[in-house]
Write an enzyme that holds these catalytic residues in place. Structure first.
Site, short mmCIF file in Angstrom:
data_model
loop_
_atom_site.label_atom_id
_atom_site.label_comp_id
_atom_site.label_asym_id
_atom_site.label_seq_id
_atom_site.Cartn_x
_atom_site.Cartn_y
_atom_site.Cartn_z
NE ARG A 224 -4.26 -1.43 0.18
CZ ARG A 224 -4.45 -2.38 -0.73
NH1 ARG A 224 -3.57 -2.57 -1.70
NH2 ARG A 224 -5.53 -3.14 -0.70
CG HIS A 272 -3.74 0.03 -6.63
ND1 HIS A 272 -4.06 0.56 -5.41
CD2 HIS A 272 -3.84 -1.32 -6.47
CE1 HIS A 272 -4.36 -0.41 -4.55
NE2 HIS A 272 -4.24 -1.57 -5.18
P1 NDP Z 1 -1.78 -12.13 3.75
O1 NDP Z 1 -2.62 -11.78 4.92
O2 NDP Z 1 -1.87 -13.49 3.18
O3 NDP Z 1 -0.24 -11.86 4.07
C1 NDP Z 1 0.17 -10.76 4.80
C2 NDP Z 1 1.58 -11.02 5.30
O4 NDP Z 1 2.03 -9.87 6.00
C3 NDP Z 1 1.63 -12.20 6.28
O5 NDP Z 1 2.81 -12.95 6.07
C4 NDP Z 1 1.68 -11.51 7.63
O6 NDP Z 1 2.32 -12.27 8.64
C5 NDP Z 1 2.52 -10.30 7.28
N1 NDP Z 1 2.38 -9.23 8.25
C6 NDP Z 1 1.25 -8.57 8.61
N2 NDP Z 1 1.53 -7.67 9.58
C7 NDP Z 1 2.84 -7.78 9.84
C8 NDP Z 1 3.71 -7.16 10.77
N3 NDP Z 1 3.28 -6.21 11.61
N4 NDP Z 1 5.01 -7.54 10.77
C9 NDP Z 1 5.45 -8.49 9.92
N5 NDP Z 1 4.68 -9.12 9.02
C10 NDP Z 1 3.39 -8.77 8.99
O7 NDP Z 1 -2.11 -11.03 2.63
P2 NDP Z 1 -1.87 -11.12 1.05
O8 NDP Z 1 -0.54 -11.71 0.82
O9 NDP Z 1 -3.03 -11.75 0.40
O10 NDP Z 1 -1.91 -9.57 0.64
C11 NDP Z 1 -0.95 -8.67 1.17
C12 NDP Z 1 -1.25 -7.24 0.75
O11 NDP Z 1 -0.96 -7.04 -0.61
C13 NDP Z 1 -2.69 -6.78 0.87
O12 NDP Z 1 -3.06 -6.49 2.20
C14 NDP Z 1 -2.69 -5.55 -0.01
O13 NDP Z 1 -2.31 -4.41 0.76
C15 NDP Z 1 -1.61 -5.85 -1.04
N6 NDP Z 1 -2.19 -6.07 -2.37
C16 NDP Z 1 -1.86 -5.18 -3.37
C17 NDP Z 1 -2.34 -5.37 -4.63
C18 NDP Z 1 -1.95 -4.47 -5.75
O14 NDP Z 1 -2.48 -4.59 -6.85
N7 NDP Z 1 -0.99 -3.57 -5.55
C19 NDP Z 1 -3.23 -6.50 -4.96
C20 NDP Z 1 -3.48 -7.37 -3.85
C21 NDP Z 1 -2.98 -7.13 -2.60
P3 NDP Z 1 1.72 -13.71 9.08
O15 NDP Z 1 2.02 -14.64 7.92
O16 NDP Z 1 2.50 -14.06 10.28
O17 NDP Z 1 0.26 -13.50 9.31
C1 OXD Z 2 -6.10 -5.68 -3.31
C2 OXD Z 2 -5.69 -4.63 -4.25
O1 OXD Z 2 -6.00 -5.49 -2.10
O2 OXD Z 2 -6.00 -4.75 -5.45
O3 OXD Z 2 -6.56 -6.75 -3.78
O4 OXD Z 2 -5.02 -3.68 -3.86
#
Ligand code: NDP
Ligand code: OXD
Length: 309
Positions: A224, A272
């Site tokens: 983000r 994005h």
């Molecule tokens: P997940 O919930 O599967 O993964 C999130 C990861 O972040 C997990 O490994 C989690 O740890 C880790 N995490 C969360 N908080 C912390 C912290 N404080 N310290 C360390 N690690 C942390 O989410 P996704 O992989 O599905 O998606 C991730 C993000 O990608 C979304 O939230 C979104 O913001 C972004 N996104 C962007 C898109 C784009 O087009 N640019 C499209 C889709 C998503 P743990 O494994 O221990 O829970």
């Molecule tokens: C998502 C994104 O969170 O597109 O899926 O940013």
């Protein structure tokens, strides 16, 4: 019993068709045609207007049109009685990995330097290190981070991840906590951010973190925009501490036309689109989640609002 669809992206006509085909028995209401708010049980949303969800007194389940849910949790009036489910779609995961692999390869193969040479009609070979010598660190080693990590590892890169929990991910070195972040950052020639936006992760990409990266490291941010302290990026690039950055997300979207990121020669901007939700595949998952919820079955990928993702 009705379903409300509200997306800030102009995709309602496409979604109407996909949802109606899978759930013809359901009444689908497309915002702003809400009708009687008391009849709405489910809301399928992307960036819902603040207060919209609170105006639905019998709402049971909020289904995010994206993997991230900060667009829902940031609503100060978010009703606490409705559960939230985020989108986990293999199509979304695969396209994010394409974006990450594209940017990592672009930096690894010195594409920016070759493009600059092309501008000057300059024919010059640059030394090329192997993928095995290039260390990639992934902040956020969840659904998206692990898939991208596996695809990068298959190309030979030395990949490690950072996550909140301390569970191992087979085949990878994983870190957690502040010490783990420090260790991961110090070993990352290319740092990829795929974190969710939470109170703990906002502003994590800042001058202090850049200073701990190996000199000349590159940054990929597809998490983000608010993960990045924007004012810290150009000084890090101009000093040579960072060599380049690929940014897909921004604090303000659309990125304002006068923003300096548009014209910096070593910043790659995309609007994005690293991974766009595909209605043809995501509708299957969203409809399946509604059916499971109604059948009293466990619905996967529920969000914990207290944790923020
Ligand atoms: P997940 O919930 O599967 O993964 C999130 C990861 O972040 C997990 O490994 C989690 O740890 C880790 N995490 C969360 N908080 C912390 C912290 N404080 N310290 C360390 N690690 C942390 O989410 P996704 O992989 O599905 O998606 C991730 C993000 O990608 C979304 O939230 C979104 O913001 C972004 N996104 C962007 C898109 C784009 O087009 N640019 C499209 C889709 C998503 P743990 O494994 O221990 O829970
Ligand atoms: C998502 C994104 O969170 O597109 O899926 O940013």
């Amino acid at each position: 019993m009705a379903i409300l669809f509200r997306s800030s992206i102009d995709s309602a006509a496409r979604w109407r068709g996909e949802l109606a085909r899978r759930m013809p028995e359901r009444e689908l209401r497309i915002w702003p045609e809400i009708g009687d708010p008391a009849a709405i049980d489910y809301a399928i949303v992307w960036r819902p207007d603040p207060g919209l969800l609170a105006s639905l007194p019998n709402l049971k389940l909020i289904l995010s049109l994206g993997a991230g849910v900060d667009h829902i949790l940031s609503d100060p009036l978010l009703p606490r009685h409705a559960s939230i489910v985020r989108l986990v779609d293999p199509d979304l995961t695969a396209t994010m990995s394409e974006y990450v692999v594209l940017q990592v390869l672009r930096f690894h193969r010195q594409d920016l330097a070759y493009r600059a040479q092309q501008q000057r009609a300059e024919w010059r070979e640059l030394d090329q290190m192997s993928a095995a010598q290039r260390r990639v660190g992934v902040l956020g080693f969840g659904t998206l981070g692990q898939d991208a990590g596996r695809k990068l590892a298959a190309l030979g890169f030395e990949v490690a991840g950072w996550r909140r929990g301390a569970q191992d991910v087979p085949g990878f070195v994983t870190y957690s906590g502040a010490d783990g972040l420090d260790a991961l950052v110090r070993r990352s020639d290319i740092l990829v951010c795929l974190l969710p936006l939470t109170a703990q992760t906002e502003g994590i990409l800042n001058a202090a973190l850049f200073a701990r990266l190996p000199r000349g490291a590159a940054l990929v941010n597809a998490g983000r925009g608010a993960h990045l302290v924007e004012g810290d990026l150009i000084p890090a690039l101009d000093s040579g501490q960072l060599s380049a950055a690929a940014l897909d997300v921004f604090r303000e979207e659309p990125l304002p036309p006068a923003h300096p990121f548009w014209t910096h020669p070593r910043i790659l901007v995309t609007p994005h689109v690293a991974s766009q939700t595909n209605p043809a595949t995501a509708a299957d998952i969203i409809c399946d989640n509604i059916r499971r919820f109604e059948a009293g079955e466990a619905v996967p990928n529920r969000v914990d609002p207290a944790v923020g993702y």
